[in-house]
Design a protein around this motif. Structure first.
Motif, PDB file in Angstrom:
ATOM      1  N   ASP A   4       0.858  -1.184   0.000  1.00  0.00           N
ATOM      2  CA  ASP A   4       0.000   0.000   0.000  1.00  0.00           C
ATOM      3  C   ASP A   4       0.891   1.229   0.000  1.00  0.00           C
ATOM      4  O   ASP A   4       1.905   1.271   0.712  1.00  0.00           O
ATOM      5  N   ASP A  34      -1.672  -1.089  -4.054  1.00  0.00           N
ATOM      6  CA  ASP A  34      -2.805  -0.164  -3.942  1.00  0.00           C
ATOM      7  C   ASP A  34      -2.270   1.207  -3.546  1.00  0.00           C
ATOM      8  O   ASP A  34      -1.487   1.326  -2.596  1.00  0.00           O
ATOM      9  N   HIS A  36      -3.146   5.029  -2.267  1.00  0.00           N
ATOM     10  CA  HIS A  36      -4.185   5.738  -1.523  1.00  0.00           C
ATOM     11  C   HIS A  36      -3.856   7.232  -1.468  1.00  0.00           C
ATOM     12  O   HIS A  36      -2.709   7.612  -1.217  1.00  0.00           O
ATOM     13  N   ILE A  74      -5.765   1.498   6.833  1.00  0.00           N
ATOM     14  CA  ILE A  74      -5.150   0.690   5.774  1.00  0.00           C
ATOM     15  C   ILE A  74      -4.421  -0.527   6.330  1.00  0.00           C
ATOM     16  O   ILE A  74      -4.470  -1.610   5.754  1.00  0.00           O
ATOM     17  N   LEU A 106       3.342  -0.980   3.959  1.00  0.00           N
ATOM     18  CA  LEU A 106       2.645   0.297   3.784  1.00  0.00           C
ATOM     19  C   LEU A 106       3.714   1.367   3.692  1.00  0.00           C
ATOM     20  O   LEU A 106       4.469   1.592   4.643  1.00  0.00           O
TER      21      LEU A 106
END
Length: 225
Positions: A4, A34, A36, A74, A106
């Motif tokens: 992420d 992903d 964000h 997240i 992340l």
């Protein structure tokens, strides 16, 4: 691997994640990324995520509230949280290899003068720097980290021996590479490469790695065990 990325500029990663080997890794489901937008966790009609630093000074600092809200939403129990920062651990092949073994990352991308230090102290597991310089924001640094660690994911390169002889392996730079034609504009390649003697070729490559490292990065030899 699941990654992420939390950033103010998600579109900066569009081309990066769809092209070349990274795009192939995503398509082959070796890598799942992903992206964000931090502003999705902002409060108020102006979507503010930054404010002036206490104590004065130039620039703005990313506020703690949107970062706490975003990271806490997240993350999962197996998430390893990384902040891209100029004062973080230097990115090396060894560091990248270790991160490639994680199940989920992340990556938090800073901007302006950085992020509120309460985020760094309470929600970040590791800080990583891609070099001794400052970028306008950490999104490009996140891309560099993704690219670097992806090469250590099983199946990503296809030809695993690509990792065995390359720059910074064993604290040495890579050896010179040549391709056809064997003579170009009166510039021939080293004869040993045409010999078919792989033992001699390996010796030549090792000598070239040492010589190139002595000339260009002697500090690497000083750091060798």
């Amino acid at each position: 691997m699941k990654i992420d990325v939390l950033t103010l500029f998600p579109q900066m990663l569009d081309g990066f994640l769809s092209e070349s080997m990274i795009g192939r890794g995503v398509k082959n489901e070796i890598l799942d990324v992903d992206v964000h937008n931090l502003r999705d966790w902002s409060k108020g009609k102006h979507n503010q995520v930054d404010d002036r630093p206490f104590g004065g000074g130039a620039g703005m600092v990313l506020m703690p509230e949107p970062l706490f809200d975003a990271i806490e939403e997240i993350q999962t129990p197996d998430t390893h949280r990384i902040y891209l920062a100029p004062d973080g651990d230097p990115l090396t092949p060894e560091l990248a290899r270790g991160l490639a073994k994680k199940k989920r990352l992340l990556l938090v991308s800073g901007h302006y003068e950085g992020i509120d230090d309460r985020v760094r102290e309470n929600l970040i597991d590791q800080e990583v720097s891609i070099g001794d310089y400052v970028l306008t924001n950490g999104t490009l640094a996140a891309a560099v980290l993704i690219d670097c660690l992806s090469r250590f994911l099983p199946g990503f390169l296809g030809e695993e021996k690509s990792l065995t002889n390359e720059s910074f392996q064993d604290n040495l730079l890579d050896f010179p590479q040549f391709t056809r034609p064997a003579v170009f504009r009166n510039m021939p390649i080293p004869e040993v490469l045409l010999s078919g003697n792989h033992a001699e070729i390996d010796k030549w490559r090792q000598r070239e790695r040492l010589e190139r490292t002595r000339k260009r990065r002697p500090d690497l030899l000083e750091d060798s065990p």
